[in-house]
Scaffold this active site. Structure first.
Site, mmCIF file in Angstrom:
data_model
loop_
_atom_site.group_PDB
_atom_site.id
_atom_site.type_symbol
_atom_site.label_atom_id
_atom_site.label_comp_id
_atom_site.label_asym_id
_atom_site.label_seq_id
_atom_site.Cartn_x
_atom_site.Cartn_y
_atom_site.Cartn_z
ATOM 1 N N SER A 284 21.418 19.724 21.059
ATOM 2 C CA SER A 284 21.228 19.026 19.932
ATOM 3 C C SER A 284 22.491 17.905 19.654
ATOM 4 O O SER A 284 23.454 17.833 20.533
ATOM 5 C CB SER A 284 21.706 19.998 18.749
ATOM 6 O OG SER A 284 21.993 19.401 17.480
ATOM 7 N N TYR B 74 27.890 26.257 15.791
ATOM 8 C CA TYR B 74 26.616 25.678 16.503
ATOM 9 C C TYR B 74 26.650 24.693 17.335
ATOM 10 O O TYR B 74 26.092 24.746 18.358
ATOM 11 C CB TYR B 74 25.708 25.220 15.175
ATOM 12 C CG TYR B 74 24.311 24.579 15.548
ATOM 13 C CD1 TYR B 74 23.406 25.304 15.551
ATOM 14 C CD2 TYR B 74 24.289 23.337 15.435
ATOM 15 C CE1 TYR B 74 22.176 24.825 15.895
ATOM 16 C CE2 TYR B 74 22.972 22.604 16.047
ATOM 17 C CZ TYR B 74 21.809 23.531 16.124
ATOM 18 O OH TYR B 74 20.898 23.045 16.305
ATOM 19 N N LYS C 196 25.709 24.506 21.581
ATOM 20 C CA LYS C 196 24.947 23.486 22.155
ATOM 21 C C LYS C 196 25.451 22.644 23.214
ATOM 22 O O LYS C 196 24.972 22.532 24.225
ATOM 23 C CB LYS C 196 24.438 22.556 21.109
ATOM 24 C CG LYS C 196 23.488 22.880 20.118
ATOM 25 C CD LYS C 196 22.433 23.598 20.584
ATOM 26 C CE LYS C 196 21.427 24.288 19.587
ATOM 27 N NZ LYS C 196 20.028 24.725 20.105
#
Length: 330
Positions: A177, A203, A207
């Site tokens: 991402s 998050y 990634k």
């Protein structure tokens, strides 16, 4: 009043300009490759972008295995793929990346029942549902997005190595991402809950770990017929936003659909990495809009990648003997 209207008009014009630019620059996978006789696994292949990817690969004739932790969703997705593609060789299997036991069970089943694995598409992931620990003692977001994928990939390596041939490598694709850019790797704390200021930070951590993993695994797979690459789908309007806020989730999803990408558009770079001939000849690369791009510079630090690897092996409870076995062909 007129000043306020002017500001609104300017904002609308800018938003429309951004939308037109994004929509006209979204790349499309142009490969016409057929996949009869090939086997693919798509984690999270039962909804959103993953369902689009799985449907495309099934349409090309592949034996398509979709995996997720929800029985009803998986059963319905399998029926939908078969109906849309006419390919009866579609299988749904339960897989919960938040459980090391589930990952091991899934991998063991695949190694026993499948004689080949040409493409492993690690698409499954969560957004920011919460900052809490799993039963395995790891942050939920980190375990689903990274540690579970790390373990699954290593356990399936023997079958991938068996399948890969000179000139036609088996492929591992992980969904990264653009938010990996906010991620940092503090190896001793990254798996913990209630340690970081924001769930978005967690998050991003998950990634950037995937990018580091691909780079480290590429080195360890040198000389084999297996490649691993990352794909950045961009901002895609999917259910991943449902975990943000009951009010803002539909707004964020709508904005992505309007100005950036829908699931079909978001799936194109993953399909390119899975199907394009030249994409199968490189490893440890970061693809965006169907071409090789660059991740943030700290994602290429060999020292951090090695330390993350060693700590990840410990956290997913792989023994030295198991790690050695992972790198042997069946």
């Amino acid at each position: 009043m007129y000043g306020a209207l002017l500001i609104v008009a300017i904002i609308v014009i800018i938003a429309l300009s951004v939308s037109v630019y994004q929509k006209t620059t979204n790349a499309i996978c142009l490969s016409r490759r057929r996949l009869e006789g090939k086997t693919v696994i798509v984690t999270g292949g039962t909804a959103g972008m993953g369902l689009v990817i799985a449907t495309d690969l099934a349409h090309r004739g592949a034996r398509t295995i979709i995996a997720c932790p929800f029985e009803e969703e998986g059963t319905n997705a399998r029926k939908q793929i078969i109906q849309e593609t006419g390919n009866q060789n579609v299988v749904f299997k339960l897989l919960d990346l938040a459980s090391l036991q589930s990952v091991r069970g899934f991998a063991s089943d695949i190694l026993k029942t499948e004689d080949r694995l040409d493409i492993l598409l690690n698409n499954a992931g969560v957004g920011i549902p919460g900052d809490f620990l799993t039963k395995d003692g790891m942050n939920f977001i980190m375990q689903v997005n990274y540690y579970g994928t790390f373990l699954l990939t290593l356990l399936l390596l023997p079958l991938l190595k068996k399948t890969g041939k000179p000139g036609e490598a088996s492929r591992i694709i992980t969904t990264a991402s653009f938010l990996h850019m906010v991620g940092f790797v503090d190896v001793n704390n990254i798996y913990k809950a209630n340690h970081y200021w924001s769930k978005i930070h967690i998050y991003g951590n998950s990634k950037i770990c995937l990018v580091l993993f691909a780079n480290e695994l590429t080195k360890r797979l040198k000389g084999s017929n297996v490649v691993i690459n990352n794909v950045d789908p961009g901002a895609v309007g999917t259910r991943i936003f449902d975990s943000t806020n009951i009010v803002f989730a539909p707004i964020l999803r709508l904005l992505c659909l309007m100005f950036y990408k829908n699931p079909w558009q978001g799936a194109q770079t993953a399909l390119h990495a899975a199907l394009d001939t030249k994409a199968g000849e490189v490893s440890g690369q970061y693809f965006k809009n169907c071409e090789i791009n660059r991740a943030v510079s700290r994602a290429y630090c060999d020292k951090i990648a090695k330390a993350l690897w060693e700590e990840s092996v410990r956290l997913v409870k792989l023994t030295d003997e198991e790690v050695e076995q992972c790198f042997k062909s069946l």
